[in-house]
Scaffold this motif. Structure first.
Motif, short mmCIF file in Angstrom:
data_model
loop_
_atom_site.label_atom_id
_atom_site.label_comp_id
_atom_site.label_asym_id
_atom_site.label_seq_id
_atom_site.Cartn_x
_atom_site.Cartn_y
_atom_site.Cartn_z
N LEU A 59 0.82 -1.21 0.00
CA LEU A 59 0.00 0.00 0.00
C LEU A 59 0.86 1.26 0.00
O LEU A 59 0.58 2.22 -0.74
N VAL A 109 2.42 1.93 -3.48
CA VAL A 109 1.42 2.38 -4.45
C VAL A 109 0.96 3.80 -4.16
O VAL A 109 0.74 4.60 -5.07
N LEU A 123 -5.59 -1.80 -5.13
CA LEU A 123 -4.50 -0.83 -5.24
C LEU A 123 -4.32 -0.37 -6.68
O LEU A 123 -3.84 0.74 -6.93
#
Length: 218
Positions: free
Chosen positions: A27, A30, A113
């Motif tokens: 996470l 990204v 994502l």
């Protein structure tokens, strides 16, 4: 074998090297990419396949050093080596446990994502397919690297240097499959190459990992 798989999955989660750490890293990477390259949707859409695959690869790399380290530290690795279960099966179960706790969550989280990187809608199916086919190879190659460096001080750094070059073919074909899927040009060929890499690693690397463990346990 099932008992060993369940034990390793439980240890991976309790030791902090399971899906939570990998997903958090995935996470963060990204989210940071748009800050680095800019918020333009066209740019993000073009680089999204490569970014998602690189982030998944690095996230999987985080927990590799713990595949055999916990067994080495508590003295259970020599017991596994002398048990009726072959070391090849032990290595295979270790890789499977790593994939279930790391590779599978990354695969399931990737489409969510991908939305943050404005991934093309046509690419989501291919992203899932490529990660589902490719992440088992990452876990199996990582298990081999962990077997080579088990018991070494700062072996995690050495393992990363050994494993990352072996990850390159999987990364290339995985990102290419997603890119072709987004463009609608057909992603079957890179997926077939990736499947060949995955099945090849599953067929060969358990024996290589077992041989490395026998050398390190002498």
């Amino acid at each position: 074998m099932i008992a060993l798989l369940l034990r390793d999955m439980t240890l991976a989660v309790r030791a902090g090297g399971g899906f939570g750490l990998g997903l958090a890293f995935f996470l963060i990477v990204v989210v940071l990419v748009p800050f680095g390259v800019g918020p333009e949707a066209a740019v993000l859409t073009r680089i999204a396949p490569g970014i998602l695959w690189v982030a998944a690869l690095l996230a999987a790399l985080l927990s590799l050093d713990r595949i055999f380290a916990l067994d080495w530290e508590d003295g259970s690795l020599p017991l596994l080596a002398t048990s009726p279960l072959p070391l090849e099966a032990v290595a295979l179960m270790k890789a499977l446990a790593h994939w279930v706790t790391t590779g599978l969550p990354l695969t399931l989280a990737a489409p969510v994502l991908g939305f943050l990187l404005t991934l093309a809608p046509e690419a989501y199916v291919w992203l899932l397919a490529s990660l589902a086919l490719g992440t088992p190879a990452l876990s199996m190659i990582g298990t081999f690297g962990a077997a080579l460096t088990v018991g070494l001080r700062r072996g995690g750094l050495l393992m990363s240097l050994l494993v990352l070059p072996l990850y390159v073919p999987t990364l290339i074909f995985g990102a290419e499959a997603v890119r072709r899927g987004a463009e609608g040009t057909g992603a079957t060929t890179p997926l077939l190459f990736m499947a060949g890499i995955t099945f090849g690693t599953i067929a060969l690397l358990p024996f290589a990992a077992a041989a490395a463990l026998r050398v390190n346990l002498r």
